[in-house]
Design an enzyme around this catalytic site. Structure first.
Site, PDB file in Angstrom:
ATOM      1  N   HIS A 271       0.807  -1.217   0.000  1.00  0.00           N
ATOM      2  CA  HIS A 271       0.000   0.000   0.000  1.00  0.00           C
ATOM      3  C   HIS A 271       0.840   1.266   0.000  1.00  0.00           C
ATOM      4  O   HIS A 271       0.363   2.321  -0.431  1.00  0.00           O
ATOM      5  CB  HIS A 271      -0.892   0.031   1.255  1.00  0.00           C
ATOM      6  CG  HIS A 271      -1.882  -1.073   1.342  1.00  0.00           C
ATOM      7  ND1 HIS A 271      -1.527  -2.353   1.687  1.00  0.00           N
ATOM      8  CD2 HIS A 271      -3.211  -1.098   1.125  1.00  0.00           C
ATOM      9  CE1 HIS A 271      -2.600  -3.120   1.689  1.00  0.00           C
ATOM     10  NE2 HIS A 271      -3.636  -2.390   1.357  1.00  0.00           N
ATOM     11  N   CYS A 272       2.061   1.202   0.503  1.00  0.00           N
ATOM     12  CA  CYS A 272       2.813   2.427   0.799  1.00  0.00           C
ATOM     13  C   CYS A 272       4.006   2.700  -0.115  1.00  0.00           C
ATOM     14  O   CYS A 272       4.143   3.809  -0.644  1.00  0.00           O
ATOM     15  CB  CYS A 272       3.303   2.374   2.246  1.00  0.00           C
ATOM     16  SG  CYS A 272       1.982   2.224   3.466  1.00  0.00           S
ATOM     17  N   ILE A 273       4.878   1.719  -0.278  1.00  0.00           N
ATOM     18  CA  ILE A 273       6.161   1.972  -0.937  1.00  0.00           C
ATOM     19  C   ILE A 273       6.008   2.457  -2.380  1.00  0.00           C
ATOM     20  O   ILE A 273       6.756   3.327  -2.821  1.00  0.00           O
ATOM     21  CB  ILE A 273       7.069   0.711  -0.888  1.00  0.00           C
ATOM     22  CG1 ILE A 273       7.143   0.177   0.539  1.00  0.00           C
ATOM     23  CG2 ILE A 273       8.469   1.044  -1.391  1.00  0.00           C
ATOM     24  CD1 ILE A 273       7.606   1.175   1.572  1.00  0.00           C
ATOM     25  N   ILE A 275       3.668   4.272  -3.517  1.00  0.00           N
ATOM     26  CA  ILE A 275       2.853   5.491  -3.551  1.00  0.00           C
ATOM     27  C   ILE A 275       3.477   6.662  -2.796  1.00  0.00           C
ATOM     28  O   ILE A 275       3.644   7.756  -3.333  1.00  0.00           O
ATOM     29  CB  ILE A 275       1.449   5.203  -2.982  1.00  0.00           C
ATOM     30  CG1 ILE A 275       0.720   4.183  -3.880  1.00  0.00           C
ATOM     31  CG2 ILE A 275       0.626   6.484  -2.847  1.00  0.00           C
ATOM     32  CD1 ILE A 275      -0.613   3.727  -3.328  1.00  0.00           C
ATOM     33  N   ASP A 276       3.839   6.430  -1.536  1.00  0.00           N
ATOM     34  CA  ASP A 276       4.243   7.534  -0.659  1.00  0.00           C
ATOM     35  C   ASP A 276       5.407   8.377  -1.176  1.00  0.00           C
ATOM     36  O   ASP A 276       5.392   9.605  -1.024  1.00  0.00           O
ATOM     37  CB  ASP A 276       4.567   6.994   0.737  1.00  0.00           C
ATOM     38  CG  ASP A 276       3.328   6.434   1.434  1.00  0.00           C
ATOM     39  OD1 ASP A 276       2.232   6.520   0.845  1.00  0.00           O
ATOM     40  OD2 ASP A 276       3.458   5.905   2.549  1.00  0.00           O
TER      41      ASP A 276
END
Length: 326
Positions: A271-273, A275-276
């Site tokens: 979910h994060c790597i 996108i963030d």
């Protein structure tokens, strides 16, 4: 403020969590396990029904953790007016990228819009969703300050606390043992939030500002993205040299300082790597500052997927194998 502090100390607090994904559900359970009354809100009606039946909706959440939840305290967003009964409101909704790879704050904005007419004095509002630096002030503060019923920093408290959940992985330490970063619009906001989260987490760290806490979350994941990109690139070079990257990493890991191992893979998921880091790129672009490390690591981590697929195809070319790659 004194009334809210007394409720925290005496555990007479009612806590509402908006968004019951891998972040929201975990923190709701952690708060409930500390004997606070919890309310869950989500737009997914099926998810709400499953939780009421003690059916886990996240792979790392065990059924036994759901047994102690009050099932009549789960609501879909049609019942958001119940947020008025909550002393603490946590927003844990997604913040994806749009088609132009820009931060999509619509879920956060819609959450604030939905609760706007139901907030009251004596509430603590915490944003846990990953956002760009400045978003808490721009979206939460600038909206809530228009509500004449509350005075931010005096009888209503706005805070940001970045989540540190690692979805899909089981760790030896519990969620409550991970240091919780806190920040707030004012000293009073930080005071109230710190007091509350000390009841949930073993250690908290007060960030210097809302923006510092917001950027910290992005930096943590950008650090991982860049290092994964580096090790993926080293994997390709090692392959050309006839070396095994895992042997190199294992050997380098014997050094007790100056090196931290990262594992290569077929790209970057989760979910994060993926996108963030692009939140930072977007902010940097707004300020006309270079963020080329982020672009390079992103390009490498996208290209490595094709490289891995080609390696697999070459290995199995003579075996008449059928493989589905999603």
């Amino acid at each position: 403020m004194k009334n809210l502090i007394n409720k925290i100390k005496n555990k007479r607090l009612k806590v509402g969590v908006i968004g019951l994904g891998y972040v929201g559900l975990e923190i709701l359970l952690s708060i409930n396990e500390k004997k606070f009354i919890t309310f869950g809100f989500d737009k997914d009606a099926l998810k709400i029904e499953n939780l009421k039946k003690n059916i886990p909706t996240i792979s790392t959440i065990k059924k036994k953790r759901l047994l102690n939840l009050k099932k009549n305290f789960f609501y879909n967003l049609k019942n958001i007016s119940n947020i008025n009964n909550c002393d603490v409101i946590l927003i844990c909704v997604p913040t994806p990228l749009n088609k132009n790879l820009k931060p999509d704050m619509s879920y956060v904005k819609n959450s604030i819009k939905s609760i706007y007419n139901h907030i009251r004095p004596g509430q603590l509002l915490i944003l846990e969703s990953t956002v760009y630096p400045g978003a808490t002030r721009e979206i939460l503060y600038n909206t809530i300050k228009k509500n004449k019923n509350v005075q931010i920093g005096k009888n209503f408290f706005i805070c940001f606390s970045p989540e540190r959940v690692s979805p899909g992985k089981d760790y030896s330490i519990s969620y409550s043992e991970i240091t919780k970063v806190v920040s707030g619009y004012s000293k009073n906001c930080v005071k109230v939030l710190s007091l509350f989260y000390k009841k949930i987490f073993k250690k908290i760290y007060v960030a210097s500002s809302l923006e510092s806490a917001e950027f910290t979350k992005l930096f943590e994941n950008c650090y991982r993205s860049v290092n994964i990109g580096l090790v993926n690139q080293m994997k390709v070079i090692c392959d050309k040299l006839g070396l095994k990257i895992f042997d190199v990493i294992k050997t380098a890991s014997t050094k007790p300082f100056g090196f931290r191992p990262f594992a290569p893979g077929p790209g970057v998921g989760g979910h994060c790597i993926p996108i963030d880091p692009l939140f930072i790129s977007w902010v940097a672009n707004q300020k006309k500052v270079s963020s080329n490390f982020i672009k390079i690591s992103r390009d490498v981590n996208l290209d490595i997927t094709n490289w891995v697929v080609k390696k697999i195809t070459k290995k199995l070319k003579k075996r008449q194998s059928k493989i589905l790659i999603i």
